[in-house]
Design a protein around this motif. Structure first.
Motif, mmCIF file in Angstrom:
data_model
loop_
_atom_site.group_PDB
_atom_site.id
_atom_site.type_symbol
_atom_site.label_atom_id
_atom_site.label_comp_id
_atom_site.label_asym_id
_atom_site.label_seq_id
_atom_site.Cartn_x
_atom_site.Cartn_y
_atom_site.Cartn_z
ATOM 1 N N GLY A 1 0.776 -1.232 0.000
ATOM 2 C CA GLY A 1 0.000 0.000 0.000
ATOM 3 C C GLY A 1 0.809 1.284 0.000
ATOM 4 N N PRO A 2 1.685 1.509 0.984
ATOM 5 C CA PRO A 2 2.450 2.763 1.018
ATOM 6 C C PRO A 2 3.345 2.948 -0.210
ATOM 7 C CG PRO A 2 2.536 1.668 3.152
ATOM 8 C CD PRO A 2 1.909 0.698 2.197
ATOM 9 N N VAL A 3 3.936 1.855 -0.693
ATOM 10 C CA VAL A 3 4.803 1.957 -1.874
ATOM 11 C C VAL A 3 3.972 2.304 -3.105
ATOM 12 C CG1 VAL A 3 6.362 0.689 -3.395
ATOM 13 C CG2 VAL A 3 6.531 0.400 -0.916
ATOM 14 N N PHE A 4 2.825 1.645 -3.250
ATOM 15 C CA PHE A 4 1.957 1.935 -4.397
ATOM 16 C C PHE A 4 1.468 3.377 -4.351
ATOM 17 C CE2 PHE A 4 -2.269 2.083 -6.385
ATOM 18 C CZ PHE A 4 -1.933 1.682 -7.671
ATOM 19 N N ASP A 5 1.125 3.863 -3.153
ATOM 20 C CA ASP A 5 0.689 5.255 -3.025
ATOM 21 C C ASP A 5 1.800 6.221 -3.421
ATOM 22 O OD1 ASP A 5 -1.783 4.436 -2.182
ATOM 23 O OD2 ASP A 5 -1.340 4.656 -0.047
ATOM 24 N N ALA A 6 3.039 5.895 -3.050
ATOM 25 C CA ALA A 6 4.159 6.753 -3.429
ATOM 26 C C ALA A 6 4.366 6.746 -4.946
ATOM 27 C CB ALA A 6 5.435 6.296 -2.714
ATOM 28 N N VAL A 7 4.281 5.563 -5.555
ATOM 29 C CA VAL A 7 4.413 5.458 -7.007
ATOM 30 C C VAL A 7 3.274 6.223 -7.691
ATOM 31 C CG1 VAL A 7 4.358 3.871 -8.968
ATOM 32 C CG2 VAL A 7 5.667 3.283 -6.921
ATOM 33 N N LYS A 8 2.087 6.129 -7.126
ATOM 34 C CA LYS A 8 0.942 6.849 -7.681
ATOM 35 C C LYS A 8 1.147 8.359 -7.612
ATOM 36 C CE LYS A 8 -4.108 7.117 -7.308
ATOM 37 N NZ LYS A 8 -5.298 6.607 -6.573
ATOM 38 N N LEU A 9 1.701 8.831 -6.506
ATOM 39 C CA LEU A 9 1.972 10.264 -6.360
ATOM 40 C C LEU A 9 3.022 10.720 -7.378
ATOM 41 C CD1 LEU A 9 1.449 12.835 -4.683
ATOM 42 C CD2 LEU A 9 3.343 12.126 -3.199
ATOM 43 N N ILE A 10 4.065 9.911 -7.557
ATOM 44 C CA ILE A 10 5.101 10.233 -8.541
ATOM 45 C C ILE A 10 4.512 10.227 -9.947
ATOM 46 C CG2 ILE A 10 7.241 9.393 -9.589
ATOM 47 C CD1 ILE A 10 8.012 8.365 -6.771
ATOM 48 N N ALA A 11 3.613 9.267 -10.211
ATOM 49 C CA ALA A 11 2.973 9.205 -11.529
ATOM 50 C C ALA A 11 2.138 10.447 -11.801
ATOM 51 C CB ALA A 11 2.090 7.956 -11.610
ATOM 52 N N GLN A 12 1.426 10.920 -10.788
ATOM 53 C CA GLN A 12 0.623 12.129 -10.958
ATOM 54 C C GLN A 12 1.509 13.350 -11.198
ATOM 55 O OE1 GLN A 12 -1.636 12.041 -7.316
ATOM 56 N NE2 GLN A 12 -3.279 10.791 -8.192
ATOM 57 N N ALA A 13 2.632 13.419 -10.473
ATOM 58 C CA ALA A 13 3.563 14.528 -10.690
ATOM 59 C C ALA A 13 4.141 14.473 -12.103
ATOM 60 C CB ALA A 13 4.682 14.487 -9.654
ATOM 61 N N GLY A 14 4.492 13.277 -12.560
ATOM 62 C CA GLY A 14 4.998 13.136 -13.920
ATOM 63 C C GLY A 14 3.981 13.551 -14.958
ATOM 64 N N LEU A 15 2.715 13.188 -14.726
ATOM 65 C CA LEU A 15 1.662 13.565 -15.662
ATOM 66 C C LEU A 15 1.497 15.086 -15.706
ATOM 67 C CD1 LEU A 15 -0.580 12.601 -17.554
ATOM 68 C CD2 LEU A 15 -2.108 12.489 -15.581
ATOM 69 N N VAL A 16 1.571 15.725 -14.548
ATOM 70 C CA VAL A 16 1.467 17.189 -14.496
ATOM 71 C C VAL A 16 2.596 17.835 -15.299
ATOM 72 C CG1 VAL A 16 1.725 19.173 -12.952
ATOM 73 C CG2 VAL A 16 0.183 17.310 -12.336
ATOM 74 N N LEU A 17 3.815 17.368 -15.104
ATOM 75 C CA LEU A 17 4.959 17.942 -15.817
ATOM 76 C C LEU A 17 4.840 17.715 -17.318
ATOM 77 C CD1 LEU A 17 7.888 16.912 -13.427
ATOM 78 C CD2 LEU A 17 6.648 19.076 -13.508
ATOM 79 N N PHE A 18 4.406 16.529 -17.710
ATOM 80 C CA PHE A 18 4.250 16.241 -19.141
ATOM 81 C C PHE A 18 3.190 17.142 -19.763
ATOM 82 C CE2 PHE A 18 2.038 13.999 -22.557
ATOM 83 C CZ PHE A 18 3.091 13.772 -23.438
#
Length: 485
Positions: A71-88
């Motif tokens: 759970g915590p690792v997936f949430d962190a990956v999800k947060l990074i994915a959202q940040a990457g999407l914002v930057l893209f």
């Protein structure tokens, strides 16, 4: 808060980094496979990311996936994915920026996108493609939403207000992926062809209008007048932030930072995009909209190149950083959407989305190109190119999911439609090339008997030079008067 607390846990941080490394390796494998199949690399990256999570569940069970991504690792990956999407999205929205500046007085950059340079199609032809490639898909999107309502597919319908649902589905069917199309045109040597210039110019305008309609759909998703007013206020806040960014970046101090400290400029721009995206998300809109507003606000190529270069470079750096993190977004989407919605998604819904998706873009693009004065050969290629959706479609679907307007099953059907239509682009263009070559070979004996006539292009590859586009010698091929744009 638990996701942020992971930063103080070294083993968890290492777990997140390993997960990201594996995700990037999966993306690289997908890109290599796509190239081997002569498909755009981004298609392989998307498909590999989407299927990686479901593949682990099918082969090893859900428990294995939970062990690999607790759970915590997936949430962190999800947060990074959202940040990457914002930057893209900052880069994507910035490339769509010229849609704000429709008019001959805004420089050669826009003229190039709309294909109005010498030898290219006229702007009227491109406008008709915009009308066809936007209007017809909106209608087919409404038809798809109507079929969901008629079949009483509650898993696909969800509980969103009807106006928001109808508009969101219609917008999702009208998207064209500008970055993927540009890559296809470059790989096939079509960037200076009539079909390529017309399709790319039309796609820029279509996606710009699509973002406006997407914003309206999210506002309608509130379901009440008070909710709609709240969305308007949130949007007003986002617009004010965008205006502040735009005028701030035009100051002499900001330009100096862009010229002397380009990396610092990129970091600051990325941070501003993330902050605005988080603010819009907290206000009940979507982070995607906040990122798009920042991208639209960055000053474009106005005046001399030296004046626009600093921020063009910063946007490119931010977008590249987002592209590196984008595979995490595909993996997260595959785990959250595909695994949870596959059982509730009917094959009939997928088939309906695919047929209507091809019909809307194909028919709309072809009729628009013909009405704009293009010949059949160019119109067919424009229709095929406008059917390219790719990553931009996934971004729009994510916005609909985040706003609670689209459901998992309907999003899954639209994802399959987007990937299928994008994968069809290259093979269909190849078939059109072969058809023209065979037709030219069939005419060659008659040409030999009657003596040399007007020179014909041998294939679509010659269309890379505007002066020998396949539509120019139509009079010699079929005895018709060439149509002008």
């Amino acid at each position: 808060m638990e996701t942020l607390s992971i930063l103080g846990d070294a083993p968890r941080v290492g777990h997140v980094l390993v997960a990201l490394a594996v995700i990037l390796l999966i993306a690289l494998a997908g890109r290599a496979l796509a190239r081997a199949l002569r498909q755009p690399a981004v298609i392989g990256e998307i498909v590999a990311g989407l299927l990686s999570g479901p593949a682990v569940i099918v082969l090893f069970g859900r428990g294995t996936l939970n062990a690999l991504l607790p759970g915590p690792v997936f949430d962190a990956v999800k947060l990074i994915a959202q940040a990457g999407l914002v930057l893209f999205l900052v880069g994507l929205a910035h490339r769509l920026g010229p849609v704000r500046e429709l008019g001959p007085a805004h420089g050669p950059g826009l003229a190039h996108r709309l294909g109005t340079e010498a030898g290219g199609p006229g702007p009227g032809g491109t406008r008709w493609v915009v009308v066809g490639a936007l209007g017809v898909p909106l209608v087919t999107g409404l038809l798809l939403a109507g079929l969901v309502l008629l079949t009483d597919d509650r898993a696909a319908r969800g509980s969103a207000p009807l106006p928001a649902f109808l508009l969101m589905v219609a917008v999702s069917m009208s998207i064209t992926a500008v970055p993927v199309m540009a890559r296809i045109l470059t790989d096939r040597g079509m960037t200076r062809s009539r079909a390529g210039q017309t399709a790319l110019g039309a796609a820029v305008v279509v996606d710009g209008v699509g973002w406006l309609l997407l914003t309206l759909a999210i506002g309608l998703g509130r379901g009440s007048l008070e909710g709609l007013l709240h969305s308007v206020r949130a949007l007003g806040f986002g617009v004010l932030c965008a205006l502040a960014v735009r005028y701030g970046l035009r100051t002499r101090a900001a330009k100096a930072v862009g010229v002397r400290l380009p990396r610092t400029a990129a970091v600051l721009l990325g941070a501003v995009a993330v902050v605005v995206a988080i603010a819009m998300d907290r206000l009940g809109m979507t982070a995607i909209l906040g990122a798009a507003l920042v991208g639209f606000s960055v000053p474009g190529g106005e005046g001399a190149p030296s004046r626009s270069a600093p921020w063009e470079g910063a946007v490119a750096s931010v977008s590249r950083a987002g592209a590196v993190l984008a595979p995490a977004f595909f993996v997260v989407t595959g785990i959250t959407v595909l695994t949870g919605s596959f059982a509730d998604t009917s094959w009939q819904l997928i088939a309906e989305a695919l047929v209507l998706g091809c019909l809307g873009k194909g028919l709309g693009g072809y009729l628009g190109a013909r009405r704009g004065g293009h010949g059949r050969a160019t119109a067919r290629r424009v229709a095929v190119l406008m059917n390219t959706r790719g990553l931009t479609e996934l971004v729009a679907l994510q916005a609909g999911l985040s706003a609670g307007i689209l459901t998992g099953p309907l999003a899954l059907a639209l994802i399959v439609m987007a990937l299928t239509t994008t994968a069809m682009t290259g093979p269909l263009l190849t078939l059109l090339d072969r058809g023209e070559r065979h037709a030219a070979e069939g005419r060659s004996p008659a040409t030999a008997r009657n003596g040399p006539g007007p020179r014909h292009p041998r294939s679509h590859l010659s269309d890379a030079r505007p002066q020998i586009s396949p539509d120019l010698p139509r009079q010699s091929r079929a005895g018709e008067t060439p149509m002008t744009g």
